[in-house]
Design a protein around this motif. Structure first.
Motif, PDB file in Angstrom:
ATOM      1  N   ARG A 182      -4.081  78.842 -29.914  1.00 57.35           N
ATOM      2  CA  ARG A 182      -3.770  79.658 -31.118  1.00 57.35           C
ATOM      3  C   ARG A 182      -3.006  78.946 -32.022  1.00 57.35           C
ATOM      4  N   ILE A 183      -3.012  77.616 -31.956  1.00 59.87           N
ATOM      5  CA  ILE A 183      -2.195  76.656 -32.810  1.00 59.87           C
ATOM      6  C   ILE A 183      -2.513  76.751 -34.253  1.00 59.87           C
ATOM      7  N   ALA A 184      -3.855  77.053 -34.692  1.00 70.13           N
ATOM      8  CA  ALA A 184      -4.068  77.026 -36.011  1.00 70.13           C
ATOM      9  C   ALA A 184      -3.248  78.379 -36.846  1.00 70.13           C
ATOM     10  N   ASP A 185      -3.421  79.558 -36.026  1.00 70.47           N
ATOM     11  CA  ASP A 185      -2.967  80.761 -36.417  1.00 70.47           C
ATOM     12  C   ASP A 185      -1.257  80.515 -36.528  1.00 70.47           C
ATOM     13  N   ILE A 186      -0.593  79.981 -35.462  1.00 65.19           N
ATOM     14  CA  ILE A 186       0.624  79.641 -35.467  1.00 65.19           C
ATOM     15  C   ILE A 186       1.115  78.856 -36.702  1.00 65.19           C
ATOM     16  N   ALA A 187       0.376  77.725 -36.866  1.00 62.50           N
ATOM     17  CA  ALA A 187       0.921  76.964 -37.817  1.00 62.50           C
ATOM     18  C   ALA A 187       0.988  77.630 -39.219  1.00 62.50           C
ATOM     19  N   ARG A 188       0.179  78.736 -39.526  1.00 58.71           N
ATOM     20  CA  ARG A 188       0.180  79.321 -40.861  1.00 58.71           C
ATOM     21  C   ARG A 188       0.919  80.829 -40.715  1.00 58.71           C
ATOM     22  N   SER A 189       1.608  81.113 -39.761  1.00 62.71           N
ATOM     23  CA  SER A 189       2.110  82.359 -39.586  1.00 62.71           C
ATOM     24  C   SER A 189       3.562  82.697 -40.129  1.00 62.71           C
ATOM     25  N   SER A 190       4.314  81.764 -40.540  1.00 60.83           N
ATOM     26  CA  SER A 190       5.642  81.864 -41.010  1.00 60.83           C
ATOM     27  C   SER A 190       6.105  80.958 -42.192  1.00 60.83           C
ATOM     28  N   ARG A 191       6.912  81.725 -43.255  1.00 64.24           N
ATOM     29  CA  ARG A 191       7.195  80.948 -44.513  1.00 64.24           C
ATOM     30  C   ARG A 191       8.340  79.885 -43.887  1.00 64.24           C
ATOM     31  N   ARG A 192       8.804  80.190 -42.735  1.00 60.00           N
ATOM     32  CA  ARG A 192      10.094  79.385 -42.496  1.00 60.00           C
ATOM     33  C   ARG A 192       9.567  78.143 -41.590  1.00 60.00           C
ATOM     34  N   LEU A 193       8.392  78.253 -41.224  1.00 57.84           N
ATOM     35  CA  LEU A 193       7.878  77.171 -40.448  1.00 57.84           C
ATOM     36  C   LEU A 193       7.916  75.800 -40.958  1.00 57.84           C
ATOM     37  N   GLU A 194       8.606  74.611 -40.380  1.00 61.10           N
ATOM     38  CA  GLU A 194       8.802  73.448 -40.861  1.00 61.10           C
ATOM     39  C   GLU A 194       7.951  72.308 -40.086  1.00 61.10           C
ATOM     40  N   ALA A 195       7.846  72.551 -38.715  1.00 59.07           N
ATOM     41  CA  ALA A 195       7.337  71.586 -37.886  1.00 59.07           C
ATOM     42  C   ALA A 195       6.828  72.165 -36.802  1.00 59.07           C
ATOM     43  N   LEU A 196       5.663  71.584 -36.143  1.00 61.81           N
ATOM     44  CA  LEU A 196       5.228  71.831 -34.760  1.00 61.81           C
ATOM     45  C   LEU A 196       5.584  70.660 -33.819  1.00 61.81           C
ATOM     46  N   VAL A 197       6.051  70.993 -32.641  1.00 61.50           N
ATOM     47  CA  VAL A 197       6.483  69.941 -31.587  1.00 61.50           C
ATOM     48  C   VAL A 197       5.745  70.422 -30.457  1.00 61.50           C
ATOM     49  N   LEU A 198       5.230  69.247 -29.785  1.00 59.16           N
ATOM     50  CA  LEU A 198       4.329  69.272 -28.595  1.00 59.16           C
ATOM     51  C   LEU A 198       5.240  68.840 -27.611  1.00 59.16           C
ATOM     52  N   GLY A 199       5.406  69.991 -26.457  1.00 55.55           N
ATOM     53  CA  GLY A 199       6.265  70.047 -25.457  1.00 55.55           C
ATOM     54  C   GLY A 199       5.416  69.732 -24.260  1.00 55.55           C
ATOM     55  N   TYR A 200       5.592  68.604 -23.570  1.00 51.57           N
ATOM     56  CA  TYR A 200       4.877  68.023 -22.531  1.00 51.57           C
ATOM     57  C   TYR A 200       5.388  68.439 -21.142  1.00 51.57           C
ATOM     58  N   ALA A 201       6.493  68.824 -21.023  1.00 49.85           N
ATOM     59  CA  ALA A 201       6.725  69.117 -19.479  1.00 49.85           C
ATOM     60  C   ALA A 201       6.451  70.397 -19.184  1.00 49.85           C
ATOM     61  N   ASP A 202       6.474  71.542 -20.058  1.00 42.32           N
ATOM     62  CA  ASP A 202       5.984  72.953 -19.571  1.00 42.32           C
ATOM     63  C   ASP A 202       4.724  72.904 -20.158  1.00 42.32           C
ATOM     64  N   LEU A 203       3.950  72.188 -20.979  1.00 44.66           N
ATOM     65  CA  LEU A 203       2.384  72.409 -21.127  1.00 44.66           C
ATOM     66  C   LEU A 203       1.735  71.735 -20.150  1.00 44.66           C
ATOM     67  N   ALA A 204       2.410  70.612 -19.372  1.00 42.12           N
ATOM     68  CA  ALA A 204       2.015  70.058 -18.174  1.00 42.12           C
ATOM     69  C   ALA A 204       1.739  70.880 -16.969  1.00 42.12           C
ATOM     70  N   ALA A 205       2.858  71.886 -16.894  1.00 39.81           N
ATOM     71  CA  ALA A 205       2.843  72.763 -15.869  1.00 39.81           C
ATOM     72  C   ALA A 205       1.863  73.981 -16.153  1.00 39.81           C
ATOM     73  N   SER A 206       1.678  74.310 -17.455  1.00 41.07           N
ATOM     74  CA  SER A 206       0.646  75.292 -17.866  1.00 41.07           C
ATOM     75  C   SER A 206      -0.800  75.149 -17.655  1.00 41.07           C
ATOM     76  N   LEU A 207      -1.027  73.880 -17.616  1.00 34.99           N
ATOM     77  CA  LEU A 207      -2.195  73.359 -17.814  1.00 34.99           C
ATOM     78  C   LEU A 207      -2.604  72.707 -16.249  1.00 34.99           C
TER      79      LEU A 207
END
Length: 299
Positions: free
Chosen positions: A144-169
């Motif tokens: 859902r990354i595209a929706d996340i990126a445009r969902s908040s006026r506060r949002l300033e950065a996206l960070v790719l987190g590897y450890a938890d994403l590796a476990a998730s995948l």
């Protein structure tokens, strides 16, 4: 996209545990462009309350102007601590520049944080909204990354987190030969960030040394197009700053591109504009401006 997008460079983002005053102070005194104080993974569940109190103590010695480079990673939505972490921001001696929200699965997570921050700011009287960085570290978040990126006026950065994403995948973390496996995830986060006008930050190398794996990961993130990378040890900061800083030749070329386009506009030149055999257009100008911004130079 954030209404209060920062011009702060984040070539290097050094993470320090909120449970360790010495490590927090060392990170804040480092040459890292930004510092993330971690209330989540780096803090044992039994130490969450103490870590919040320790964070407040350490920030008493931070000048308000320098606090802009500080972000606080709170615990994820749905945990017993997220709302407590956000509420504690009201009592900090200086306000951090941003809040990092981990394990963002969708826009609803950022909406939840927005409401909490609205309350914090109403209580503290803060007029400038706190910025938010979204950690993408689950399969749901990546989907859902595209929706996340445009969902908040506060949002300033996206960070790719590897450890938890590796476990998730169900895959290995990105070291050595595994780097290529992560290109689709890196590209997805980068495209969403650029489309929404956000910074794209690569997660940390899962080691404390400046070794072959660290260097390869940093170079890959730079070449893919990321603005910077997280670090988990101060010794990694200098290398990240160097890796994500454009060379003198790149800066010179960027300035020449913008000068050529500006000259053509002043002279109302007809036809295509060229520089050293390269055809120049607005896309090339955007890339040139990004080079100067990464170098910390005025356009």
């Amino acid at each position: 996209m954030s209404d209060n997008a920062s011009a702060l460079r984040r070539r290097s983002v050094l993470v320090a545990p909120a449970s360790d005053a010495r490590k927090m102070a060392k990170a804040l005194g480092s040459r890292a462009d930004a510092v993330v104080i971690d209330l989540e993974d780096a803090v044992d569940p039994s130490s969450k309350d103490r870590a919040r109190a320790l964070l407040a103590e350490v920030l008493r010695d931070v000048a308000e102007a320098d606090a802009e480079r500080v972000a606080v990673r709170v615990n994820p939505p749905g945990s017993p601590w997220c709302h407590l972490d956000v509420a504690a921001l009201t009592d900090l001696p200086v306000a951090p520049g941003a809040v990092v929200l981990p394990k963002v699965d969708g826009p609803e997570d950022l909406a939840f944080l927005d409401r909490l921050l609205d309350g914090v700011e109403a209580r503290s009287g803060r007029t400038r909204p706190l910025s938010v960085h979204a950690l993408i570290e689950t399969a749901a978040g990546l989907t859902r990354i595209a929706d996340i990126a445009r969902s908040s006026r506060r949002l300033e950065a996206l960070v790719l987190g590897y450890a938890d994403l590796a476990a998730s995948l169900g895959r290995a973390a990105p070291v050595g030969a595994h780097l290529d496996l992560w290109l689709p995830a890196q590209s997805a986060v980068l495209v969403a960030a650029r489309d929404a006008g956000l910074q794209a930050l690569d997660g940390p190398h899962l080691g404390v040394h400046v070794d072959e794996g660290f260097l390869a990961g940093a170079a890959r993130a730079r070449d893919v197009g990321y603005d910077g990378k997280w670090a988990i040890h101060p010794r990694q900061v200098e290398e990240l700053n160097a890796t994500f800083t454009p060379t003198d030749d790149q800066v010179r070329h960027a300035r020449d591109v913008l000068a050529a386009l500006a000259r053509a506009a002043r002279e109302h030149a007809a036809g295509a504009v060229a520089l050293d055999g390269q055809m120049l257009d607005e896309a090339v100008a955007v890339a040139a401006r990004r080079v100067l911004a990464r170098a910390g130079l005025d356009l």
